[in-house]
Structures are given as structure tokens and as C-alpha cells.
Design a protein around this motif. Structure first.
Motif, PDB file in Angstrom:
ATOM      1  N   HIS A 234       0.832  -1.211   0.000  1.00  0.00           N
ATOM      2  CA  HIS A 234       0.000   0.000   0.000  1.00  0.00           C
ATOM      3  C   HIS A 234       0.863   1.256   0.000  1.00  0.00           C
ATOM      4  O   HIS A 234       0.564   2.236  -0.708  1.00  0.00           O
ATOM      5  N   THR A 235       1.939   1.226   0.764  1.00  0.00           N
ATOM      6  CA  THR A 235       2.849   2.374   0.825  1.00  0.00           C
ATOM      7  C   THR A 235       3.525   2.609  -0.521  1.00  0.00           C
ATOM      8  O   THR A 235       3.646   3.759  -0.984  1.00  0.00           O
ATOM      9  N   LEU A 236       3.968   1.521  -1.150  1.00  0.00           N
ATOM     10  CA  LEU A 236       4.586   1.642  -2.477  1.00  0.00           C
ATOM     11  C   LEU A 236       3.595   2.201  -3.494  1.00  0.00           C
ATOM     12  O   LEU A 236       3.956   3.026  -4.341  1.00  0.00           O
ATOM     13  N   MET A 237       2.353   1.752  -3.402  1.00  0.00           N
ATOM     14  CA  MET A 237       1.346   2.228  -4.347  1.00  0.00           C
ATOM     15  C   MET A 237       1.089   3.718  -4.173  1.00  0.00           C
ATOM     16  O   MET A 237       0.955   4.463  -5.155  1.00  0.00           O
ATOM     17  N   LYS A 238       1.029   4.182  -2.926  1.00  0.00           N
ATOM     18  CA  LYS A 238       0.831   5.620  -2.687  1.00  0.00           C
ATOM     19  C   LYS A 238       2.012   6.423  -3.228  1.00  0.00           C
ATOM     20  O   LYS A 238       1.817   7.502  -3.811  1.00  0.00           O
ATOM     21  N   SER A 239       3.218   5.896  -3.053  1.00  0.00           N
ATOM     22  CA  SER A 239       4.388   6.588  -3.593  1.00  0.00           C
ATOM     23  C   SER A 239       4.358   6.606  -5.112  1.00  0.00           C
ATOM     24  O   SER A 239       4.715   7.613  -5.743  1.00  0.00           O
ATOM     25  N   ARG A 240       3.895   5.497  -5.698  1.00  0.00           N
ATOM     26  CA  ARG A 240       3.817   5.442  -7.159  1.00  0.00           C
ATOM     27  C   ARG A 240       2.819   6.473  -7.688  1.00  0.00           C
ATOM     28  O   ARG A 240       3.073   7.144  -8.691  1.00  0.00           O
ATOM     29  N   ILE A 241       1.688   6.597  -7.020  1.00  0.00           N
ATOM     30  CA  ILE A 241       0.686   7.583  -7.428  1.00  0.00           C
ATOM     31  C   ILE A 241       1.240   8.994  -7.283  1.00  0.00           C
ATOM     32  O   ILE A 241       1.047   9.856  -8.153  1.00  0.00           O
ATOM     33  N   ALA A 242       1.947   9.244  -6.167  1.00  0.00           N
ATOM     34  CA  ALA A 242       2.509  10.572  -5.923  1.00  0.00           C
ATOM     35  C   ALA A 242       3.545  10.934  -6.973  1.00  0.00           C
ATOM     36  O   ALA A 242       3.547  12.052  -7.519  1.00  0.00           O
TER      37      ALA A 242
ATOM     38  N   TRP B  74       3.577  11.778  -0.049  1.00  0.00           N
ATOM     39  CA  TRP B  74       3.898  10.369  -0.286  1.00  0.00           C
ATOM     40  C   TRP B  74       5.120  10.145  -1.169  1.00  0.00           C
ATOM     41  O   TRP B  74       5.380   9.015  -1.600  1.00  0.00           O
ATOM     42  N   LEU B  75       5.869  11.193  -1.425  1.00  0.00           N
ATOM     43  CA  LEU B  75       7.140  10.984  -2.120  1.00  0.00           C
ATOM     44  C   LEU B  75       8.101  10.228  -1.212  1.00  0.00           C
ATOM     45  O   LEU B  75       7.996  10.285   0.020  1.00  0.00           O
ATOM     46  N   LEU B  76       9.044   9.509  -1.828  1.00  0.00           N
ATOM     47  CA  LEU B  76      10.004   8.717  -1.060  1.00  0.00           C
ATOM     48  C   LEU B  76      10.932   9.632  -0.265  1.00  0.00           C
ATOM     49  O   LEU B  76      11.489  10.582  -0.803  1.00  0.00           O
ATOM     50  N   LYS B  77      11.106   9.317   1.008  1.00  0.00           N
ATOM     51  CA  LYS B  77      11.960  10.143   1.850  1.00  0.00           C
ATOM     52  C   LYS B  77      13.433   9.785   1.694  1.00  0.00           C
ATOM     53  O   LYS B  77      14.311  10.615   1.852  1.00  0.00           O
ATOM     54  N   ASN B  78      13.695   8.529   1.387  1.00  0.00           N
ATOM     55  CA  ASN B  78      15.079   8.068   1.248  1.00  0.00           C
ATOM     56  C   ASN B  78      15.275   7.501  -0.141  1.00  0.00           C
ATOM     57  O   ASN B  78      14.673   6.484  -0.490  1.00  0.00           O
ATOM     58  N   ASP B  79      16.099   8.150  -0.936  1.00  0.00           N
ATOM     59  CA  ASP B  79      16.289   7.704  -2.314  1.00  0.00           C
ATOM     60  C   ASP B  79      17.659   7.110  -2.569  1.00  0.00           C
ATOM     61  O   ASP B  79      18.076   6.936  -3.694  1.00  0.00           O
ATOM     62  N   GLN B  80      18.391   6.787  -1.510  1.00  0.00           N
ATOM     63  CA  GLN B  80      19.715   6.199  -1.668  1.00  0.00           C
ATOM     64  C   GLN B  80      19.840   4.940  -0.824  1.00  0.00           C
ATOM     65  O   GLN B  80      19.331   4.870   0.292  1.00  0.00           O
TER      66      GLN B  80
ATOM     67  N   GLU C 104      11.325   1.987  -8.435  1.00  0.00           N
ATOM     68  CA  GLU C 104      11.427   0.822  -9.309  1.00  0.00           C
ATOM     69  C   GLU C 104      12.238  -0.287  -8.638  1.00  0.00           C
ATOM     70  O   GLU C 104      11.893  -1.476  -8.726  1.00  0.00           O
ATOM     71  N   LYS C 105      13.314   0.092  -7.948  1.00  0.00           N
ATOM     72  CA  LYS C 105      14.105  -0.888  -7.209  1.00  0.00           C
ATOM     73  C   LYS C 105      13.261  -1.535  -6.115  1.00  0.00           C
ATOM     74  O   LYS C 105      13.322  -2.744  -5.889  1.00  0.00           O
ATOM     75  N   ASN C 106      12.457  -0.742  -5.437  1.00  0.00           N
ATOM     76  CA  ASN C 106      11.625  -1.268  -4.358  1.00  0.00           C
ATOM     77  C   ASN C 106      10.539  -2.206  -4.878  1.00  0.00           C
ATOM     78  O   ASN C 106      10.176  -3.177  -4.220  1.00  0.00           O
ATOM     79  N   TYR C 107      10.036  -1.906  -6.069  1.00  0.00           N
ATOM     80  CA  TYR C 107       9.041  -2.779  -6.688  1.00  0.00           C
ATOM     81  C   TYR C 107       9.657  -4.089  -7.179  1.00  0.00           C
ATOM     82  O   TYR C 107       9.011  -5.124  -7.223  1.00  0.00           O
ATOM     83  N   GLY C 108      10.898  -4.034  -7.605  1.00  0.00           N
ATOM     84  CA  GLY C 108      11.556  -5.227  -8.134  1.00  0.00           C
ATOM     85  C   GLY C 108      11.168  -5.559  -9.556  1.00  0.00           C
ATOM     86  O   GLY C 108      11.404  -6.673 -10.031  1.00  0.00           O
ATOM     87  N   ARG C 109      10.576  -4.611 -10.253  1.00  0.00           N
ATOM     88  CA  ARG C 109      10.215  -4.807 -11.663  1.00  0.00           C
ATOM     89  C   ARG C 109      10.175  -3.444 -12.358  1.00  0.00           C
ATOM     90  O   ARG C 109      10.161  -2.401 -11.704  1.00  0.00           O
ATOM     91  N   ASN C 110      10.156  -3.496 -13.685  1.00  0.00           N
ATOM     92  CA  ASN C 110      10.222  -2.266 -14.468  1.00  0.00           C
ATOM     93  C   ASN C 110       8.879  -1.545 -14.467  1.00  0.00           C
ATOM     94  O   ASN C 110       7.877  -2.084 -14.926  1.00  0.00           O
ATOM     95  N   ILE C 111       8.856  -0.328 -13.955  1.00  0.00           N
ATOM     96  CA  ILE C 111       7.650   0.494 -13.970  1.00  0.00           C
ATOM     97  C   ILE C 111       7.935   1.880 -14.555  1.00  0.00           C
ATOM     98  O   ILE C 111       7.078   2.765 -14.517  1.00  0.00           O
ATOM     99  N   MET C 112       9.132   2.061 -15.098  1.00  0.00           N
ATOM    100  CA  MET C 112       9.528   3.373 -15.591  1.00  0.00           C
ATOM    101  C   MET C 112       8.622   3.873 -16.711  1.00  0.00           C
ATOM    102  O   MET C 112       8.305   5.069 -16.789  1.00  0.00           O
ATOM    103  N   ALA C 113       8.182   2.971 -17.583  1.00  0.00           N
ATOM    104  CA  ALA C 113       7.353   3.386 -18.719  1.00  0.00           C
ATOM    105  C   ALA C 113       6.052   4.028 -18.259  1.00  0.00           C
ATOM    106  O   ALA C 113       5.547   4.952 -18.905  1.00  0.00           O
TER     107      ALA C 113
END
Length: 382
Positions: free
Chosen positions: A7-15, A185-191, A128-137
Motif C-alpha cells: 500500500h505504501t509503495l502504491m501511494k508513492s507510485r501515485i505521488a 507520499w514521495l520517497l523520503k530516502n532515495d539512496q 522501481e528498485k523497491n518494486y523489483g520490476r520495471n515500472i519506468m514506462a
């Protein structure tokens, strides 16, 4: 992965998707009204090309600064600051009352656009790394949808003679609301721990190839953004209220096809999809150049949209799978190279149009599509 994590990943993806949409809407709102700007200041093609050059100059100046800021703090903070300043700069474009002030504002507009580009793509790479699959498109698809929305709104504003400053004020208000809601809902840690996030890294030969392909394709894409309206006014001689239709056709096909890129790639492979994409770009441009009539040009621009739609997401996907460096560094490198093509194409077309004419200058972009076809055969990712 737990339900809460999903759910958290989905909210970040939407954001992140919302920020991509805002980013695309801001740029397309500017691009859709370039004919208005040319008419307002009575600019020739060469003068307009010179003015448009302020965007890539601003982008170039911002590159080391954007990398430093994202590395020192984080992409969430830089996204928040940059998207707000990008919105403000759009409003200032509409309020500019002389060409010199406009040139300065466009320089700032280019700086903030690249800031947003680098910061939000860093967010996308991390997710995308957190999802473990390609979602860039999907993110780039949102940018394209925003381009379609901006083109449609722009065409309506032109057709109804809405002043530039009022048009941009509406976009800015909507953008501020959407962006500020998304910030939560943007990611707080990107590294990852110990990972650096340079904006640009010297790639190996394989990544250079992908970067050149991105550069060529985005040069065509940037030209379509900035010169479609002018082409329909000056070459096609379309009625004033219809000059935005070529740009709209381009954006519809690009947005729609981009969401299909992953499925086509799975079936036919990245090399073949990129090669065919280049062929679409060439054929669409040639149709518009050789038969510069209203219907044929709309069809041609639609075909070009299909051609450029898949290239960037697929190049990003291939770069993210490199084994020579982290995917984040690779994607930052390719993104930067492609973005330069996106910004440098329009002023170059302006100079070529002043030297030859606008119709013939588009043949240079057709050559960029041909380059994509040739270079795709050298990709070694399948």
C-alpha cells in the motif's frame, strides 16, 4: 512484501506519477503557446530559435547544481522546491512584456525543468528498485498524458483567444494543488546505504549507444513539442483555431503507445521495437514534409508520436539493467543525454528554418529517426 508495504509503495507510485504529470503539463502548456509567443513579439523563425536556446542553456547551467543538491539532501526535497519554482516560472512567462525579460525567464524555466527532471527520475528509479520490476514506462506515460492534456487545453485557449497570462495562471493553480497533495507520499530516502547519486556519470560504450539513441529520439520529440504549432501555421496554413491539432495528434499517439511499450518489448525485444520506432518517426516526418496538407500532416504527426513514444522508456529500462554501474547512475546519465537532445532540437530547427525554410528543416529530424533505426541494430541487450 506485506499489505502495508504494498500500500505504501502504491501511494508513492501515485505521488510520483502525479509529479510527472505536473511536470509534463507545465512544459506542454509552454510548448502549446509558442506560436502565441512568436506572434506576440513578432519573431522570425531564427529569432524564435534563438529565444528557445535559452532553455537548454538554463538546463546546462543547472546540471552540476541539480546533482549537488540531490546528492547533498534528497530527491524529495529538491522535487518539492523545483516543481514550485517551475510553476512560478511558467506564470512569469505569461507575464513577460518584452523579449529580453522573456529570455531570462526561459533561462530560469530551463533550469527548473532540469531540476525537476533529475529529482523526480531519481524518485522513480528508487521506487522501481523497491518494486523489483520495471515500472519506468508508466511514469513517462503519465508525462505524455500530461502533454496531451496541455496540448488540448492550449488548443482551446488559442481557439478562444484566452490571454497567455490567464491560461498559465489556471495551470499554475491546478499544478500547485496536485503537487502539494503528492508531496506527502514521495520517497523520503532515495539512496541505498553508501550509494552516491551523481547526476552524470561517464558510461561505457553500451550506455553511450543508448544515450545517443535517447538524444536522437528526444531531439525529434522536443522539436514536435516546440514547432508543431508553428509548422501548422506557417507550412500547413491551418486555420488559427486548428493549429494545435497536429501537436494534439502527436501527443495522443505518444501517450497511448507508451503504455503498450512493455508488452511489445516482451514479445519482440527491445532492439526490434526501437528500430521500428525509428522507422515510424522517419515515415511520419516524411509524410508531413512531402505532403504538407492539413489531413496528411495530422496523420504524419500522429505517426511520429508512435515513433518516439517507446524509445525513451525502453532505453531507460535497458540502462537500468546494466552490470557496469548502479542502475540509478546509469539512468541519470541516459536521462541527461536525452534531455539535452530534447532541449537542443527546437533552437536548432529555428536556425535551420532561418537558413532554409521550416518545412525543409524538419528533414533534419527525420535523419534523427533514421539514426535511431541504425543504432538500434547495435544494441546488445536482447
Amino acid at each position: 512484501m506485506t499489505n502495508n508495504e504494498t500500500h505504501t509503495l502504491m501511494k508513492s507510485r501515485i505521488a510520483i506519477s502525479a509529479i510527472f504529470f505536473c511536470y509534463g503539463l507545465i512544459f506542454s502548456s509552454w510548448a502549446a503557446r509558442i506560436p502565441t509567443v512568436q506572434e506576440k513579439f513578432d519573431l522570425s523563425e531564427t529569432e524564435l530559435g534563438t529565444l528557445l536556446l535559452m532553455l537548454p542553456i538554463g538546463s546546462f547551467i543547472s546540471l552540476p547544481l541539480a546533482g549537488l543538491l540531490v546528492a547533498k539532501w534528497n530527491s524529495k526535497l529538491i522535487t518539492q522546491i523545483a516543481i514550485n519554482l517551475y510553476l512560478i516560472s511558467l506564470l512569469l512567462i505569461g507575464l513577460s512584456n518584452n523579449v529580453y525579460l522573456l529570455a531570462f525567464v526561459l533561462f530560469f524555466f530551463g533550469m527548473m525543468g532540469n531540476m525537476v527532471n533529475i529529482a523526480i527520475n531519481t524518485q522513480a528509479v528508487t521506487l522501481e528498485k523497491n518494486y523489483g520490476r520495471n515500472i519506468m514506462a508508466s511514469f513517462h506515460g503519465m508525462w505524455s498524458l500530461a502533454g496531451f492534456a496541455g496540448a488540448t487545453i492550449g488548443a482551446y485557449m488559442i481557439g478562444t483567444d484566452v490571454l497567455l497570462k490567464y491560461h498559465y495562471a489556471i495551470v499554475v493553480v491546478a499544478g500547485v494543488i496536485a503537487a502539494w497533495i503528492s508531496f506527502n507520499w514521495l520517497l523520503k530516502n532515495d539512496q541505498e546505504e553508501g550509494e552516491e547519486k551523481p547526476v552524470f556519470a561517464l558510461p561505457d560504450k553500451g550506455l553511450i549507444l543508448l544515450g545517443v539513441i535517447a538524444f536522437c529520439s528526444m531531439m525529434a520529440e522536443g522539436t514536435m513539442f516546440d514547432w508543431s504549432g508553428v509548422y501548422f501555421r506557417k507550412v500547413v496554413n491551418a486555420p488559427e483555431k486548428w493549429i494545435g491539432l497536429g501537436y494534439t495528434a502527436f501527443m495522443i499517439s505518444m501517450a497511448g503507445t507508451r503504455f503498450l511499450a512493455d508488452n511489445f518489448t516482451k514479445k519482440y525485444g527491445i532492439k526490434n521495437v526501437i528500430r521500428v520506432s525509428g522507422l515510424f518517426t522517419v515515415s511520419g516526418l516524411l509524410l508531413s514534409i512531402l505532403f504538407p496538407y492539413f489531413i496528411t500532416s495530422i496523420i504524419g504527426f500522429f505517426i511520429v508520436g508512435i515513433g518516439v513514444s517507446s524509445v525513451i522508456p525502453l532505453v531507460f529500462s535497458a540502462a537500468g539493467r546494466t552490470k557496469t554501474m548502479s542502475s540509478g547512475v546509469a539512468l541519470a546519465s541516459i536521462s541527461t543525454m536525452g534531455f539535452f537532445g530534447f532541449l537542443l532540437g527546437p533552437p536548432l530547427i529555428g536556425f535551420l528554418a532561418g537558413w532554409m525554410n521550416l518545412q525543409l528543416s524538419f528533414s533534419f529530424i527525420a535523419l534523427m529517426g533514421l539514426a535511431v533505426v541504425i543504432l538500434a541494430g547495435k544494441i546488445k541487450t536482447d
